[in-house]
Structure formats: structure tokens, C-alpha cells
Design a protein around this motif. Structure first.
Motif, mmCIF file in Angstrom:
data_model
loop_
_atom_site.group_PDB
_atom_site.id
_atom_site.type_symbol
_atom_site.label_atom_id
_atom_site.label_comp_id
_atom_site.label_asym_id
_atom_site.label_seq_id
_atom_site.Cartn_x
_atom_site.Cartn_y
_atom_site.Cartn_z
ATOM 1 N N MET A 1 -19.493 69.101 17.031
ATOM 2 C CA MET A 1 -20.582 69.890 17.619
ATOM 3 C C MET A 1 -21.843 69.803 16.743
ATOM 4 S SD MET A 1 -20.857 71.523 20.434
ATOM 5 C CE MET A 1 -22.504 71.979 20.910
ATOM 6 N N VAL A 2 -21.647 69.790 15.414
ATOM 7 C CA VAL A 2 -22.798 69.649 14.517
ATOM 8 C C VAL A 2 -23.493 68.317 14.776
ATOM 9 C CG1 VAL A 2 -23.514 69.462 12.106
ATOM 10 C CG2 VAL A 2 -21.785 71.155 12.761
ATOM 11 N N ASN B 1 -25.546 68.659 17.860
ATOM 12 C CA ASN B 1 -26.747 69.471 17.604
ATOM 13 C C ASN B 1 -27.807 68.680 16.863
ATOM 14 O OD1 ASN B 1 -25.702 71.778 18.806
ATOM 15 N ND2 ASN B 1 -24.938 72.653 16.898
ATOM 16 N N ARG C 1 -6.950 81.123 5.615
ATOM 17 C CA ARG C 1 -7.767 82.204 5.049
ATOM 18 C C ARG C 1 -8.957 81.659 4.268
ATOM 19 N NH1 ARG C 1 -6.555 87.402 2.170
ATOM 20 N NH2 ARG C 1 -8.540 88.476 2.521
ATOM 21 N N GLY D 1 -14.051 78.534 6.007
ATOM 22 C CA GLY D 1 -15.325 79.026 6.506
ATOM 23 C C GLY D 1 -15.520 80.522 6.496
ATOM 24 N N SER D 2 -15.584 81.097 7.683
ATOM 25 C CA SER D 2 -15.960 82.489 7.897
ATOM 26 C C SER D 2 -15.180 82.964 9.117
ATOM 27 C CB SER D 2 -17.456 82.553 8.193
ATOM 28 O OG SER D 2 -17.731 81.830 9.381
ATOM 29 N N PRO D 3 -15.244 84.265 9.450
ATOM 30 C CA PRO D 3 -14.575 84.701 10.684
ATOM 31 C C PRO D 3 -15.020 83.877 11.895
ATOM 32 C CG PRO D 3 -15.281 86.614 9.424
ATOM 33 C CD PRO D 3 -15.840 85.402 8.714
ATOM 34 N N GLN D 4 -16.311 83.582 11.974
ATOM 35 C CA GLN D 4 -16.825 82.810 13.112
ATOM 36 C C GLN D 4 -16.139 81.446 13.206
ATOM 37 O OE1 GLN D 4 -18.676 84.690 11.058
ATOM 38 N NE2 GLN D 4 -20.614 85.317 11.971
ATOM 39 N N ILE D 5 -16.024 80.781 12.045
ATOM 40 C CA ILE D 5 -15.438 79.430 12.022
ATOM 41 C C ILE D 5 -13.939 79.518 12.298
ATOM 42 C CG2 ILE D 5 -15.101 77.361 10.612
ATOM 43 C CD1 ILE D 5 -18.016 77.894 11.046
ATOM 44 N N ARG D 6 -13.285 80.525 11.717
ATOM 45 C CA ARG D 6 -11.827 80.630 11.898
ATOM 46 C C ARG D 6 -11.462 80.967 13.345
ATOM 47 N NH1 ARG D 6 -12.383 82.906 6.609
ATOM 48 N NH2 ARG D 6 -12.303 85.069 7.314
ATOM 49 N N ASN D 7 -12.371 81.634 14.062
ATOM 50 C CA ASN D 7 -12.118 81.934 15.472
ATOM 51 C C ASN D 7 -12.300 80.719 16.370
ATOM 52 O OD1 ASN D 7 -11.502 84.644 15.140
ATOM 53 N ND2 ASN D 7 -13.629 85.323 15.378
ATOM 54 N N ARG E 1 -17.802 78.691 -4.017
ATOM 55 C CA ARG E 1 -17.670 80.134 -3.856
ATOM 56 C C ARG E 1 -16.476 80.403 -2.943
ATOM 57 N NH1 ARG E 1 -20.781 82.824 0.512
ATOM 58 N NH2 ARG E 1 -21.542 81.261 1.942
ATOM 59 N N ALA F 1 -16.352 82.082 0.225
ATOM 60 C CA ALA F 1 -16.547 81.924 1.670
ATOM 61 C C ALA F 1 -17.295 80.635 1.971
ATOM 62 C CB ALA F 1 -17.341 83.111 2.222
ATOM 63 N N MET F 2 -17.156 80.151 3.185
ATOM 64 C CA MET F 2 -17.968 79.049 3.709
ATOM 65 C C MET F 2 -17.987 77.845 2.789
ATOM 66 S SD MET F 2 -19.034 79.904 6.619
ATOM 67 C CE MET F 2 -19.880 78.360 6.791
#
Lengths: 160, 257
Positions: free
Chosen positions: B1-2, B5, B61, B64-70, B149, B151-152
């Protein structure tokens, strides 16, 4: 994209015409449906400014192909806030009251993420808040005010 | 998708897989776990799947982030075949089998035969990943990841360690330190001689074995310098992760005698 694509956004069906193949949900929301709360930021899933709910789950609308969202219940910030544009929902109110907004570009995405968090966990601890917002970048606030706003939204909802 | 885009890809046709329930299903019995290719990272974190495959849940876990994991799926992670794909070291350590389908029928490939190079798979044109098959956890599993880090982050080095019992052995999968997810057969073979399986093992008698195991794993890594890190740091990190994962998997456990 065929003429047949129908997206259900904020409880209403919209026939999408004139989109292009592979177009993101974010583009369609903004360019075709004039729903401008979801913001284009990085367009690679890093920043969270385009967050929406897909069947109740928080996603980056830039990473969801519009065609793949057919049949899903799509909720944007416009669908979460009161119908009267002059009114704010409780999370938006908490962000304003705690000064958790500076430039404001990331704010709609953050608010959708907070709605998603509180729907699953009405009394999150700080770590849960940090993890829930880890996909939303804010370059202005340093997040301190954002944490305060989430705490306030939790208190307001608990007192209701 | 990236890529779409950014305008690097202009697809002539797209097939949306999100609404195919068969791809989003998983089934488990006492020993086998079959995970549909459309199962998301968030779903891998659910209690039942996390019990059946704790290594995959730990890897999920870190994504990425919640958005990516969903939105991101295990099938997508396999098909992308990035050397840094978070599920891939776990699947390597589990000797996973991948199920493929096309209009010509279905077939199964061992994971290591499917992922053949950086972002390269043995998928035929028009072939779809439908599921991945792994054994249900029969001992502790660890997934550890180094990035800039929490996250992400895309892994600079990552490692999965799986305790199998029975048959009693420990395997490791290494991520971001080679063109494909690697195993460390020499380190695994050396370790097999050192483990004590009596009394709810595995146990190591000599703590120095942790360091030796880390050194052996590091020696089998094939890291490179790139924009994300450099080879010498990656080799150092993967050895540390191996020693740490082994310490956790062989240390005292709640409920163990």
C-alpha cells in the motif's frame, strides 16, 4: 476501481465513482466524500494522522485499500462527534480543556485512537495509554498534555 | 500500500482479501495450529492464540502500533519476505509449513523453502498464501527484538527461541542478520549436548554456557551494513539476544518444581 464500490461510512452507504485502482481509503474519504478529519501525513502508517475505525478497529486509512473496505463499517472522527458541528464530544472537550492541541494536525487521529482505547478499556493505566497512542505522532505537545486529556476524558466518563 | 501511495506501483488489478473468512480463520488441536494468512497481529495477541503460539504473540506485540497490528497479517508478513519481518524468525524456529493455493490446486512448502531471498519467495505467479502450520507450543518460547525504540520500529536484530518437548530440543530463528531468516544449527547442536532435561528441564548447569551459546549463534549470523545498522553491531546484538532468550527459557519458572 469499478463503479460498484460502495463504502459504508458513519452509518451511511456511499457509491464511490471515479476512484483509481489501489486508491487508499484515506484518499477516498477526503477527495470523494469530503470527510477531512483524517489527515494525510506520512502516508506510510507511521504517523497515525489518518486514523479511522474499520469495523470498530483502529487503522491507518492510508494503509487500507478503499476496495478492501467494502462491506466494512467505516467510522471517521466526523462519525464520533456530535452531529452539530458546534458541539464537541467528550474526548475532544478533554483535549481542549487540557490544552492538548497545538498545531492540531495530529489531533483528529489522536482523538479517534483515544475513542478506540476507551471503548476497550474505560480505565487505562499510563502504560496502556502510551501503548494505545504509540502509533500517533505529535511533534508539538510532547504528549504530557495528551496524557492529561486522556485522564480527564476517563474521569468525565466515569462520573457520568 | 505504501508503494501505491508513493506512486511506485500502479496495479492493473487488485483483489481484496479482507472479506474472505476462510483466510481469517485459525484452528488448533492438541498439537497442530493452523493460522489463516489473513489473521492479524492483533488476533495473534488474543489469549487462545497466544497460549498456542507464545513466540508469535510476542513477535506480534513488537509490530508497529495498534493501527498496524489491526491491519497487518501473518500472510502479508510471509509474502513480503523482508529480512526484518517479525513473524519470520519464529516460523523458522518452529519449522513452519506454509500452505499455498492457486487455480491449479493447493500445495505445502516448508517455510525455509518459501522465503528464498530478501523480499523474494518461491510463490508462483497467481499463487496465494492461504495459511501457515506450526506445532502448538510444547515448552517456553521467547521473541526478542532490538530496534531504535519500542514502538513503530523495524528490527535491527531479532531472535526467536523455541523449547520443544517432546522431542526435547531447542531451536532458534534469527531475523535481520541475513538475507533470509536463519537457523543456527551449530549452536543448536552444541546446546543439545549441554541441556539437562530431568526435573522439568531444560536446565543449564553452567551459566557460562549462556555466553558460549550467544557466541555460537553470533558466529552463524550473516549480518550486513545498511541504513538501519551495521554488521558488527548486529552480530553483537544477536549474540546477546540468544544468551538472554536462553536464560529466560532455562531459568526458574513459576509452577515448576
Amino acid at each position: 476501481m469499478s463503479d460498484e464500490l460502495v463504502l459504508r461510512v458513519n452509518g451511511e452507504d456511499h457509491a464511490i465513482v471515479g476512484g483509481w485502482l489501489g486508491e487508499s481509503l484515506l484518499n477516498v474519504l477526503r477527495d470523494q466524500l469530503a470527510l477531512l478529519a483524517a489527515k494525510p501525513g506520512c502516508e506510510q502508517g507511521e504517523c497515525g494522522s489518518c486514523s479511522v475505525l474499520l469495523d470498530g478497529e483502529l487503522v491507518c486509512s492510508c494503509l487500507v485499500m478503499a476496495a478492501a473496505a467494502a462491506g466494512a463499517e467505516i467510522t471517521t472522527l466526523e462519525g464520533l462527534q456530535p452531529a452539530d458541528p458546534g458541539e464537541l464530544d467528550d474526548v475532544q472537550r478533554a483535549f481542549v480543556d487540557e490544552g492538548a492541541v497545538q498545531c492540531g494536525y495530529c489531533t483528529p487521529g489522536l482523538i479517534v485512537a483515544v475513542h478506540s482505547l476507551l471503548a476497550d478499556d474505560p480505565d487505562p493505566d499510563r502504560l496502556a495509554v502510551a501503548e494505545a497512542l504509540s502509533g500517533n505522532l505529535c511533534r508539538c505537545t510532547g504528549y504530557g498534555r495528551v496524557f492529561a486529556a486522556v485522564e480527564r476524558a476517563v474521569e468525565v466518563r466515569a462520573a457520568r | 500500500m505504501v508503494a501505491i501511495n508513493e506512486g511506485w506501483l500502479r496495479p492493473e488489478a487488485v483483489i481484496a482479501l479482507r472479506n474472505i473468512p476462510e483466510l481469517r480463520a485459525w484452528t488448533v488441536d492438541r498439537v497442530h495450529l493452523r493460522i489463516g494468512a489473513g489473521v492479524t497481529w492483533t488476533e495473534l495477541l488474543g489469549a487462545e492464540l497466544a497460549r498456542a503460539s507464545p513466540g508469535l504473540a510476542q513477535a506480534a506485540r513488537t509490530v508497529g502500533s495498534p493501527q498496524i497490528r489491526n491491519a497487518g497479517t501473518i500472510g502479508g508478513n510471509i509474502g513480503t519476505a523482508s529480512p526484518a519481518g517479525d513473524a519470520l524468525p519464529v516460523l523458522a524456529a518452529l519449522d513452519a509449513t506454509v500452505e499455498l493455493a492457486s487455480t491449479d490446486g493447493t500445495r505445502q512448502l516448508r517455510f525455509e523453502q518459501l522465503v528464498i531471498g530478501p523480499k523474494q519467495t518461491a510463490l508462483e505467479p497467481r499463487e496465494l498464501i492461504t495459511a501457515v502450520l506450526v506445532p502448538v507450543a510444547s515448552g517456553p518460547q521467547e521473541y526478542l527484538k532490538v530496534g531504535v525504540r519500542n514502538a513503530m520500529v523495524i528490527a535491527v536484530a531479532s531472535l526467536a527461541l523455541v523449547v520443544h518437548s517432546p522431542p526435547q530440543r531447542i531451536t532458534v530463528g534469527l531475523g535481520s542478520v541475513g538475507p533470509v531468516p536463519l537457523r543456527a544449527p551449530d549452536a543448536e547442536g552444541w546446546l543439545a549436548e549441554r541441556l539437562d532435561w530431568t526435573n522439568a528441564g531444560p536446565r543449564l548447569d553452567d551459566p557460562a554456557d549462556l555466553i558460549t551459546f550467544g557466541d555460537l549463534v553470533a558466529a552463524e549470523a550473516q549480518p550486513i551494513d545498511d541504513h538501519r545498522s551495521n554488521a558488527s553491531y548486529r552480530r553483537h546484538a544477536i549474540g546477546l539476544l540468544a544468551a538472554r532468550a536462553l536464560r529466560r527459557a532455562t531459568g526458574p519458572r513459576a509452577g515448576a518444581p
